[in-house]
Design an enzyme around this catalytic site. Structure first.
Site, PDB file in Angstrom:
ATOM      1  N   ARG A 236       0.863  -1.176   0.000  1.00  0.00           N
ATOM      2  CA  ARG A 236       0.000   0.000   0.000  1.00  0.00           C
ATOM      3  C   ARG A 236       0.898   1.223   0.000  1.00  0.00           C
ATOM      4  O   ARG A 236       1.978   1.228   0.597  1.00  0.00           O
ATOM      5  CB  ARG A 236      -0.937   0.018   1.211  1.00  0.00           C
ATOM      6  CG  ARG A 236      -2.161  -0.877   1.072  1.00  0.00           C
ATOM      7  CD  ARG A 236      -3.107  -0.307   0.019  1.00  0.00           C
ATOM      8  NE  ARG A 236      -4.357  -1.032  -0.081  1.00  0.00           N
ATOM      9  CZ  ARG A 236      -4.586  -2.032  -0.928  1.00  0.00           C
ATOM     10  NH1 ARG A 236      -3.611  -2.457  -1.716  1.00  0.00           N
ATOM     11  NH2 ARG A 236      -5.764  -2.602  -0.997  1.00  0.00           N
ATOM     12  N   GLU A 265      -3.981   7.886  -4.621  1.00  0.00           N
ATOM     13  CA  GLU A 265      -4.433   7.112  -5.774  1.00  0.00           C
ATOM     14  C   GLU A 265      -5.888   7.442  -6.078  1.00  0.00           C
ATOM     15  O   GLU A 265      -6.694   7.547  -5.157  1.00  0.00           O
ATOM     16  CB  GLU A 265      -4.308   5.608  -5.489  1.00  0.00           C
ATOM     17  CG  GLU A 265      -2.883   5.108  -5.307  1.00  0.00           C
ATOM     18  CD  GLU A 265      -2.836   3.597  -5.166  1.00  0.00           C
ATOM     19  OE1 GLU A 265      -3.866   2.919  -5.383  1.00  0.00           O
ATOM     20  OE2 GLU A 265      -1.769   3.077  -4.830  1.00  0.00           O
ATOM     21  N   HIS A 285      -1.060   0.741 -10.056  1.00  0.00           N
ATOM     22  CA  HIS A 285      -1.727  -0.209  -9.160  1.00  0.00           C
ATOM     23  C   HIS A 285      -2.371  -1.355  -9.954  1.00  0.00           C
ATOM     24  O   HIS A 285      -3.587  -1.562  -9.921  1.00  0.00           O
ATOM     25  CB  HIS A 285      -2.774   0.495  -8.299  1.00  0.00           C
ATOM     26  CG  HIS A 285      -3.066  -0.251  -7.024  1.00  0.00           C
ATOM     27  ND1 HIS A 285      -3.433   0.367  -5.850  1.00  0.00           N
ATOM     28  CD2 HIS A 285      -3.049  -1.585  -6.727  1.00  0.00           C
ATOM     29  CE1 HIS A 285      -3.623  -0.531  -4.900  1.00  0.00           C
ATOM     30  NE2 HIS A 285      -3.400  -1.733  -5.419  1.00  0.00           N
TER      31      HIS A 285
END
Length: 331
Positions: A236, A265, A285
Site C-alpha cells: 500500500r 491514488e 496499481h
C-alpha cells in the site's frame, strides 16, 4: 423484495455481479473518477451489503447512511485500509476481503518490478521511444544483476512467499521480516527489519497499511539500505514515505525503486515526480490486473455477500472481525 446491495463501481469483470443480481438488487455508482464518500453514502440507504473496491472509501457516515439493514461490506481487494473497521465492528457489520485469489498474480508483478528497476528497463524503453538509441555503447543502460542477489521480504504472507518461490528460480538468497512469521523455512530465513534492510540488494514490501506500518520505510530505514539497493512495493502506498524515497534515489543513496502503489491514488492528470524519475519504475496499481484474477476477486466478494445475506458465515472475513453479522467486535 430482494435485498439492496450497493456496488461502488459498474462494469466489474467476471460473472459475479450477474450472480448477485439474480439474488439481490444491485445499485451501482456510475460516476466518473473516484467516488466521494458522500456520493456513496447517498446510494447506501437501506442497503444490506456493500461491494467495494480497495480504494473506495467506506467510512462511518456510509455505514450510518445504510442503517441497521447493513450486514456486510465485501471488498474486492486484499487490502482493507479504505474501511473504517472499528466503526463496522461496533455496528456488528461483517467486513471481508479477497485473500488467496490474487497472491500469485501480484507476486508476478512484484518480480516484474524487481527486474525492471534493477535492469533500468524504464529508462531504456523511454530512450528507445523518443529516438535516443543512436549507437551501441558499452556503458549505456547499465543495471544491476538480479540473479544471485539477496532479496529481503518485508511481510511474509501469501504474496511474500510467492515472491520467494520465484526468487529461488533466480538463485537468490532470501530473508524476511514478519512479526507473524518469526522463523525461517525452506525458502527464506527470518531476520530483524534493520538487518534485512542493511544486507538486502532488493527489498520488497508485502504488508498491509496500518497505523504501525504507515511510513514503515522512511528516512532512517532508507539510510540503512545499500546505495546499490532497490526498493519495490506492491503493498500500500502509505507504507513508503515517498518524499524520502525520491530524495534517496535522486541523491544516489538508493539505486532504484519499483512502485505499483502510492499515497495518493489515482494520481489524475498531475504528473508525479516519482513517475518522472528515470530510476523509479512506476505502475498504476495493477498488481492483480489479469482477467482471471480480477474476476476471481469479484466472485469471492459476491460469495461473501450471498453467504452473509443467507445467514451463513463469510468465507474470508477480515482477521479480528466477525464472520457473521450482529456480533460487535472492536479491533
Amino acid at each position: 423484495m430482494s435485498m439492496r446491495v450497493l456496488v461502488t463501481r459498474s462494469g466489474l469483470p467476471g460473472s459475479g455481479v450477474e450472480r448477485l443480481g439474480a439474488a439481490a438488487e444491485p445499485v451501482f455508482w456510475t460516476g466518473g473518477g473516484k467516488p466521494e464518500p458522500e456520493e456513496l453514502a447517498a446510494l447506501a440507504t437501506g442497503a444490506g451489503a456493500v461491494l467495494a473496491l480497495g480504494n473506495d472509501p467506506v467510512d462511518a457516515a456510509l455505514l450510518d447512511a445504510a442503517g441497521p439493514s447493513l450486514r456486510v461490506v465485501a471488498l474486492a481487494s486484499m487490502g482493507y485500509d479504505n474501511v473504517d473497521r472499528a466503526a463496522a465492528a461496533e455496528r456488528g457489520i461483517v467486513v471481508t476481503h479477497t485473500p488467496h485469489v490474487l497472491a500469485e498474480t501480484t507476486a508476478d508483478l512484484a518480480f516484474a518490478l524487481i527486474l525492471a528497476a534493477r535492469r533500468r528497463l524504464g529508462a531504456a524503453t523511454a530512450d528507445l521511444a523518443r529516438g535516443g538509441w543512436d549507437l551501441f555503447r558499452m556503458h549505456d543502460y547499465l543495471g544491476l544483476d538480479v540473479h544471485g542477489a539477496t532479496l529481503g521480504l518485508v511481510g511474509y504472507g501469501q504474496i511474500g512467499r510467492a515472491v520467494a518461490r520465484r526468487a529461488h528460480g533466480f538463485g537468490m538468497r532470501v530473508c524476511h521480516h514478519d512479526p507473524y512469521a518469526t522463523t525461517g523455512d525452506a525458502l527464506s530465513t527470518a531476520t530483524g527489519l534493520d538487518e534485512l534492510l542493511a544486507r538486502s540488494d532488493i527489498v520488497s514490501l508485502h504488508v498491509p497499511l496500518t497505523d504501525e506500518t504507515r511510513h514503515l520505510i522512511s528516512v532512517r530505514e532508507l539510510a540503512l539500505m545499500k546505495p546499490t539497493a532497490t526498493l519495490v512495493s506492491t503493498a500500500r502506498g502509505g507504507v513508503v514515505d515517498e518524499d524520502a524515497l525520491l530524495h534517496a534515489v535522486r541523491e544516489g543513496r538508493l539505486h532504484s525503486a519499483g512502485l505499483d502503489v502510492y499515497e495518493r491514488e489515482p494520481m489524475g492528470t498531475e504528473l508525479s515526480p516519482l513517475a518522472a524519475e528515470e530510476n523509479i519504475v512506476t505502475l498504476p496499481h495493477i498488481g492483480s490486473a489479469t482477467h482471471a484474477t480480477r474476476a476471481a476477486m469479484v466472485d469471492l466478494a459476491v460469495d461473501n455477500i450471498l453467504d452473509v445475506l443467507a445467514g451463513r458465515p463469510a468465507r474470508t472475513a477480515l482477521p479480528g472481525t466477525a464472520a457473521v453479522p450482529g456480533i460487535p467486535t472492536v479491533t
